[in-house]
Design a protein around this motif. Structure first.
Motif, PDB file in Angstrom:
ATOM      1  N   PHE A  45     -88.674  43.544 -15.103  1.00 15.56           N
ATOM      2  CA  PHE A  45     -87.890  42.378 -15.369  1.00 15.56           C
ATOM      3  C   PHE A  45     -86.528  42.272 -14.483  1.00 15.56           C
ATOM      4  CE2 PHE A  45     -89.991  42.760 -19.562  1.00 15.56           C
ATOM      5  CZ  PHE A  45     -90.715  41.631 -19.602  1.00 15.56           C
ATOM      6  N   THR A  46     -86.226  43.492 -13.921  1.00 16.13           N
ATOM      7  CA  THR A  46     -85.135  43.250 -13.021  1.00 16.13           C
ATOM      8  C   THR A  46     -85.627  43.487 -11.521  1.00 16.13           C
ATOM      9  OG1 THR A  46     -84.973  45.857 -12.963  1.00 16.13           O
ATOM     10  CG2 THR A  46     -83.580  44.841 -14.589  1.00 16.13           C
ATOM     11  N   LYS A  47     -86.922  43.395 -11.091  1.00 17.94           N
ATOM     12  CA  LYS A  47     -87.499  43.434  -9.949  1.00 17.94           C
ATOM     13  C   LYS A  47     -87.276  44.563  -9.187  1.00 17.94           C
ATOM     14  CE  LYS A  47     -89.180  39.436 -10.569  1.00 17.94           C
ATOM     15  NZ  LYS A  47     -90.310  39.095 -11.241  1.00 17.94           N
ATOM     16  N   GLU A  48     -86.616  45.778  -9.747  1.00 12.97           N
ATOM     17  CA  GLU A  48     -86.485  46.895  -8.976  1.00 12.97           C
ATOM     18  C   GLU A  48     -87.325  47.666  -8.585  1.00 12.97           C
ATOM     19  OE1 GLU A  48     -84.110  49.193 -11.611  1.00 12.97           O
ATOM     20  OE2 GLU A  48     -82.199  47.742 -11.621  1.00 12.97           O
ATOM     21  N   LYS A  49     -88.721  47.504  -9.275  1.00 11.36           N
ATOM     22  CA  LYS A  49     -89.891  48.290  -8.862  1.00 11.36           C
ATOM     23  C   LYS A  49     -90.958  47.453  -8.526  1.00 11.36           C
ATOM     24  CE  LYS A  49     -88.883  52.475 -11.556  1.00 11.36           C
ATOM     25  NZ  LYS A  49     -89.579  53.172 -12.636  1.00 11.36           N
ATOM     26  N   GLY A  50     -91.772  47.531  -7.494  1.00 17.71           N
ATOM     27  CA  GLY A  50     -93.035  46.485  -7.178  1.00 17.71           C
ATOM     28  C   GLY A  50     -94.008  46.773  -7.999  1.00 17.71           C
ATOM     29  N   PRO A  51     -94.936  45.897  -8.344  1.00 18.37           N
ATOM     30  CA  PRO A  51     -95.908  45.993  -9.239  1.00 18.37           C
ATOM     31  C   PRO A  51     -96.848  47.140  -8.893  1.00 18.37           C
ATOM     32  CG  PRO A  51     -96.059  43.747  -8.361  1.00 18.37           C
ATOM     33  CD  PRO A  51     -94.743  44.616  -7.333  1.00 18.37           C
ATOM     34  N   GLN A  52     -97.043  47.540  -7.554  1.00 21.68           N
ATOM     35  CA  GLN A  52     -97.976  48.814  -7.327  1.00 21.68           C
ATOM     36  C   GLN A  52     -97.267  50.001  -7.817  1.00 21.68           C
ATOM     37  OE1 GLN A  52    -101.338  48.708  -6.622  1.00 21.68           O
ATOM     38  NE2 GLN A  52    -100.972  46.536  -6.676  1.00 21.68           N
ATOM     39  N   GLU A  53     -96.056  50.023  -7.658  1.00 22.49           N
ATOM     40  CA  GLU A  53     -95.299  51.292  -8.235  1.00 22.49           C
ATOM     41  C   GLU A  53     -95.299  51.461  -9.893  1.00 22.49           C
ATOM     42  OE1 GLU A  53     -90.796  53.106  -7.859  1.00 22.49           O
ATOM     43  OE2 GLU A  53     -91.219  51.205  -6.973  1.00 22.49           O
ATOM     44  N   GLN A  54     -95.195  50.268 -10.457  1.00 25.96           N
ATOM     45  CA  GLN A  54     -95.320  50.186 -11.909  1.00 25.96           C
ATOM     46  C   GLN A  54     -96.604  50.591 -12.398  1.00 25.96           C
ATOM     47  OE1 GLN A  54     -93.660  46.573 -13.570  1.00 25.96           O
ATOM     48  NE2 GLN A  54     -92.558  46.175 -11.813  1.00 25.96           N
ATOM     49  N   ILE A  55     -97.622  49.969 -11.644  1.00 26.42           N
ATOM     50  CA  ILE A  55     -99.221  50.485 -12.105  1.00 26.42           C
ATOM     51  C   ILE A  55     -99.295  51.853 -11.852  1.00 26.42           C
ATOM     52  CG2 ILE A  55    -101.412  50.210 -11.304  1.00 26.42           C
ATOM     53  CD1 ILE A  55    -100.737  47.319 -10.622  1.00 26.42           C
ATOM     54  N   ALA A  56     -98.943  52.447 -10.922  1.00 30.68           N
ATOM     55  CA  ALA A  56     -99.299  53.779 -10.621  1.00 30.68           C
ATOM     56  C   ALA A  56     -98.438  54.718 -11.741  1.00 30.68           C
ATOM     57  CB  ALA A  56     -98.587  54.263  -9.218  1.00 30.68           C
ATOM     58  N   ALA A  57     -97.228  54.321 -12.128  1.00 29.61           N
ATOM     59  CA  ALA A  57     -96.453  55.171 -13.362  1.00 29.61           C
ATOM     60  C   ALA A  57     -97.118  54.633 -14.739  1.00 29.61           C
ATOM     61  CB  ALA A  57     -94.948  54.717 -13.232  1.00 29.61           C
ATOM     62  N   LEU A  58     -97.610  53.604 -14.747  1.00 30.67           N
ATOM     63  CA  LEU A  58     -98.363  53.586 -16.132  1.00 30.67           C
ATOM     64  C   LEU A  58     -99.620  53.980 -16.237  1.00 30.67           C
ATOM     65  CD1 LEU A  58     -97.178  49.621 -16.653  1.00 30.67           C
ATOM     66  CD2 LEU A  58     -96.241  51.854 -17.806  1.00 30.67           C
ATOM     67  N   GLU A  59    -100.294  54.062 -14.997  1.00 29.53           N
ATOM     68  CA  GLU A  59    -101.860  54.846 -15.114  1.00 29.53           C
ATOM     69  C   GLU A  59    -101.479  56.253 -15.475  1.00 29.53           C
ATOM     70  OE1 GLU A  59    -104.755  53.573 -14.627  1.00 29.53           O
ATOM     71  OE2 GLU A  59    -104.666  51.725 -14.299  1.00 29.53           O
ATOM     72  N   ALA A  60    -100.556  56.965 -14.692  1.00 27.22           N
ATOM     73  CA  ALA A  60    -100.232  58.386 -14.848  1.00 27.22           C
ATOM     74  C   ALA A  60     -99.751  58.469 -16.235  1.00 27.22           C
ATOM     75  CB  ALA A  60     -99.013  58.648 -13.735  1.00 27.22           C
ATOM     76  N   GLY A  61     -99.119  57.384 -16.975  1.00 24.95           N
ATOM     77  CA  GLY A  61     -98.755  57.680 -18.326  1.00 24.95           C
ATOM     78  C   GLY A  61     -99.872  57.645 -19.367  1.00 24.95           C
ATOM     79  N   ILE A  62    -101.029  56.872 -18.742  1.00 24.33           N
ATOM     80  CA  ILE A  62    -102.123  56.887 -19.654  1.00 24.33           C
ATOM     81  C   ILE A  62    -102.791  58.158 -19.847  1.00 24.33           C
ATOM     82  CG2 ILE A  62    -104.516  55.878 -19.863  1.00 24.33           C
ATOM     83  CD1 ILE A  62    -103.149  53.144 -19.284  1.00 24.33           C
ATOM     84  N   LEU A  82    -101.152  42.707 -17.179  1.00 25.31           N
ATOM     85  CA  LEU A  82    -100.596  41.426 -16.497  1.00 25.31           C
ATOM     86  C   LEU A  82     -99.971  41.961 -14.838  1.00 25.31           C
ATOM     87  CD1 LEU A  82     -98.212  40.508 -19.336  1.00 25.31           C
ATOM     88  CD2 LEU A  82     -99.737  39.193 -18.509  1.00 25.31           C
ATOM     89  N   LEU A  83     -99.819  43.271 -15.001  1.00 24.10           N
ATOM     90  CA  LEU A  83     -99.524  43.436 -13.464  1.00 24.10           C
ATOM     91  C   LEU A  83    -100.854  43.661 -12.585  1.00 24.10           C
ATOM     92  CD1 LEU A  83     -97.352  46.772 -14.252  1.00 24.10           C
ATOM     93  CD2 LEU A  83     -96.474  44.714 -13.252  1.00 24.10           C
ATOM     94  N   TYR A  84    -101.845  43.899 -12.936  1.00 27.16           N
ATOM     95  CA  TYR A  84    -102.850  43.647 -12.271  1.00 27.16           C
ATOM     96  C   TYR A  84    -103.437  42.282 -12.246  1.00 27.16           C
ATOM     97  CZ  TYR A  84    -104.731  48.749 -12.329  1.00 27.16           C
ATOM     98  OH  TYR A  84    -104.671  49.888 -11.965  1.00 27.16           O
ATOM     99  N   ALA A  85    -102.892  41.316 -12.989  1.00 24.99           N
ATOM    100  CA  ALA A  85    -102.825  39.871 -12.834  1.00 24.99           C
ATOM    101  C   ALA A  85    -102.330  39.452 -11.617  1.00 24.99           C
ATOM    102  CB  ALA A  85    -102.923  39.245 -14.275  1.00 24.99           C
ATOM    103  N   GLU A  86    -101.041  40.099 -11.496  1.00 20.53           N
ATOM    104  CA  GLU A  86    -100.091  39.660 -10.523  1.00 20.53           C
ATOM    105  C   GLU A  86    -100.808  40.095  -9.255  1.00 20.53           C
ATOM    106  OE1 GLU A  86     -96.099  40.977 -10.463  1.00 20.53           O
ATOM    107  OE2 GLU A  86     -96.085  40.503 -12.753  1.00 20.53           O
ATOM    108  N   GLY A  87    -101.610  41.156  -8.983  1.00 19.26           N
ATOM    109  CA  GLY A  87    -102.244  41.645  -8.024  1.00 19.26           C
ATOM    110  C   GLY A  87    -103.521  40.922  -7.788  1.00 19.26           C
ATOM    111  N   GLU A  88    -104.087  40.050  -8.769  1.00 22.08           N
ATOM    112  CA  GLU A  88    -105.321  39.463  -8.484  1.00 22.08           C
ATOM    113  C   GLU A  88    -106.504  40.483  -8.716  1.00 22.08           C
ATOM    114  OE1 GLU A  88    -105.447  36.373  -5.545  1.00 22.08           O
ATOM    115  OE2 GLU A  88    -103.420  35.388  -6.290  1.00 22.08           O
ATOM    116  N   GLN A  89    -106.347  41.464  -9.478  1.00 19.29           N
ATOM    117  CA  GLN A  89    -107.307  42.462  -9.724  1.00 19.29           C
ATOM    118  C   GLN A  89    -108.035  41.993 -11.161  1.00 19.29           C
ATOM    119  OE1 GLN A  89    -106.068  46.280  -8.936  1.00 19.29           O
ATOM    120  NE2 GLN A  89    -104.778  45.631  -7.153  1.00 19.29           N
ATOM    121  N   THR A  90    -108.731  40.985 -11.128  1.00 24.71           N
ATOM    122  CA  THR A  90    -109.036  40.624 -12.528  1.00 24.71           C
ATOM    123  C   THR A  90    -109.953  41.353 -13.150  1.00 24.71           C
ATOM    124  OG1 THR A  90    -111.041  39.214 -11.474  1.00 24.71           O
ATOM    125  CG2 THR A  90    -109.046  37.842 -11.696  1.00 24.71           C
ATOM    126  N   ASP A  91    -110.623  42.322 -12.634  1.00 22.18           N
ATOM    127  CA  ASP A  91    -111.603  43.181 -13.291  1.00 22.18           C
ATOM    128  C   ASP A  91    -110.664  44.245 -14.081  1.00 22.18           C
ATOM    129  OD1 ASP A  91    -110.831  44.080 -10.906  1.00 22.18           O
ATOM    130  OD2 ASP A  91    -112.541  45.642 -10.741  1.00 22.18           O
TER     131      ASP A  91
END
Length: 122
Positions: A45-62, A82-91
């Motif tokens: 929400f603050t745009k401090e981290k890019g989508p790929q950085e967030q995806i990596a952190a959340l995937e590691a969290g899982i 939603l982060l994957y949708a931003e990167g158009e990775q629909t699968d």
């Protein structure tokens, strides 16, 4: 006779106190594995981290949640989708939206709304 029972009481009192404190030492454990979810959400929400950085952190969290044997909190998979949708990775988006629906059926109508919105945009 009274002196003997008072002596027993006096020796048992510290033991009872120690047991009482030991029982209170462990607090309730969290129901979910939160990991870096809250900082990632804040970064989104603050745009401090890019989508790929967030995806990596959340995937590691899982992965850490699986290792700890705890579920991720509600919204975790949806946010990842939603982060994957931003990167158009629909699968990947569909995978995480379906995972959110399966884990938290009370949010299924919202996930269906997001899926319907995606299908209309396509």
């Amino acid at each position: 006779m009274k002196r003997l029972s008072l002596a027993r009481f006096a020796t048992g009192l510290p033991l009872a106190g120690a047991l009482l404190l030991a029982g209170c030492a462990t607090g309730p454990q969290p129901l979910y594995y939160w990991g870096d979810y809250q900082p990632a959400l804040y970064g989104h929400f603050t745009k401090e981290k890019g989508p790929q950085e967030q995806i990596a952190a959340l995937e590691a969290g899982i992965e850490k949640a699986r290792a700890a044997g705890k579920p991720v909190p509600p919204g975790y998979n949806a946010h990842l989708g939603l982060l994957y949708a931003e990167g158009e990775q629909t699968d990947q988006m569909l995978k995480y939206f379906e995972a959110e629906k399966a884990l938290y059926p009370e949010g299924a109508s919202y996930m269906d709304f997001l899926l319907g919105k995606f299908k209309r945009e396509k």
